[in-house]
Design an enzyme around this catalytic site. Sequence first.
Site, PDB file in Angstrom:
ATOM      1  N   LEU A 257     -61.049 -44.137-107.433  1.00 42.49           N
ATOM      2  CA  LEU A 257     -59.983 -44.947-106.845  1.00 42.49           C
ATOM      3  C   LEU A 257     -60.146 -46.415-107.237  1.00 42.49           C
ATOM      4  O   LEU A 257     -60.281 -47.298-106.392  1.00 42.49           O
ATOM      5  CB  LEU A 257     -59.995 -44.762-105.328  1.00 42.49           C
ATOM      6  N   HIS A 258     -60.099 -46.656-108.549  1.00 42.11           N
ATOM      7  CA  HIS A 258     -60.303 -48.002-109.061  1.00 42.11           C
ATOM      8  C   HIS A 258     -59.351 -49.005-108.412  1.00 42.11           C
ATOM      9  O   HIS A 258     -59.776 -49.977-107.776  1.00 42.11           O
ATOM     10  CB  HIS A 258     -60.105 -48.029-110.581  1.00 42.11           C
ATOM     11  N   ASP A 259     -58.055 -48.812-108.613  1.00 46.24           N
ATOM     12  CA  ASP A 259     -57.069 -49.783-108.152  1.00 46.24           C
ATOM     13  C   ASP A 259     -56.891 -49.797-106.632  1.00 46.24           C
ATOM     14  O   ASP A 259     -56.774 -50.875-106.038  1.00 46.24           O
ATOM     15  CB  ASP A 259     -55.737 -49.541-108.851  1.00 46.24           C
TER      16      ASP A 259
END
Length: 328
Positions: A257-259
Amino acid sequence: MVNAQSYPRPIIIDTDGGVDDALAIIMALNCDRFDLKAVTVLAGNIDVHQAANNVLRVIDIVQPKHPPLVAKGCEKPLLRPPFNAAGIHGADGLGELHRFKNADGTERYPQLTVQPSSENAIEVLLKAAEEYGKDLTIVALGPLTNIATALQTNRNTMQKVGRIIIMGGAVTVPGNISAAAEFNFFVDPDAAQIVMESGIPLTLVGLDVAMKAPLSRQAVEEYAKQHPSVVSQFIADCTEIYMAFYRDNEGFYGCYLHDPLAVGVAIDPSLVSTESVYMVVETEGKFTSGMSLADRRDRRDETAAPPNVDACLDVDADRFLKLLYELI
């Protein structure tokens, strides 16, 4: 790390319109601590026109009371040819939504009738910096081309921004597009270095913490069954190809869940622990282009290279996932 402010506070999301970008935008649209003024768009995961359409798709699905302005910006990196991630995010950058049909055979995601604003993203960024100043937070989810271009256009105005929270880079872990570089910095290292030198307060939400916040396919499917809605169905649909990539290439059937984590840090900075470091981005290396190099030496005199980034190095993943579920 972030000054105490009254809520809701103005933010802008700068994005390249991929799958994890979509989840991040959903969080921001549903967060009562934010007044999402605009979503500025650029090329990265996908070309800028498709990326803008993807942002409009997310807004259409969430149906916020006050939809943010959507403005297109840079179509390519500052100095380099375009480089996208369609093989990971799907040909449309959003999981190839044309594949999905309703029970009656109609398209689940018909063509949109809305269009982006006629305003240019660079103008939007500069106007917001002028109007909101230190109260404004920019959450940058893609390559930093738009922000670097705004800095090149009017540095003094952009320096009024309170903070930029950047999803990009890696301090203590390997890159994900090369051994050295994270995708966003790899796509436009020249822009990333301009932002590093901007003098604006920066928070780096890099792979150090993003890779510690996984979301499994099973969790997504269970959530969609337990909480049936247009939004939960969209999340299940758009993440399908993205998660299959990780399954086939890394053995993990899910995604990172980078962003969304960058938006999470904007909401609650206490989710992460940070280290203030001096950082540069490699723009010329044959094998290290896009590498984010943090000077972590024990130095008594930092006057020559004072810290310019708060780099996130650890995250309370459980608390972040709780926040994610609350906002989707």
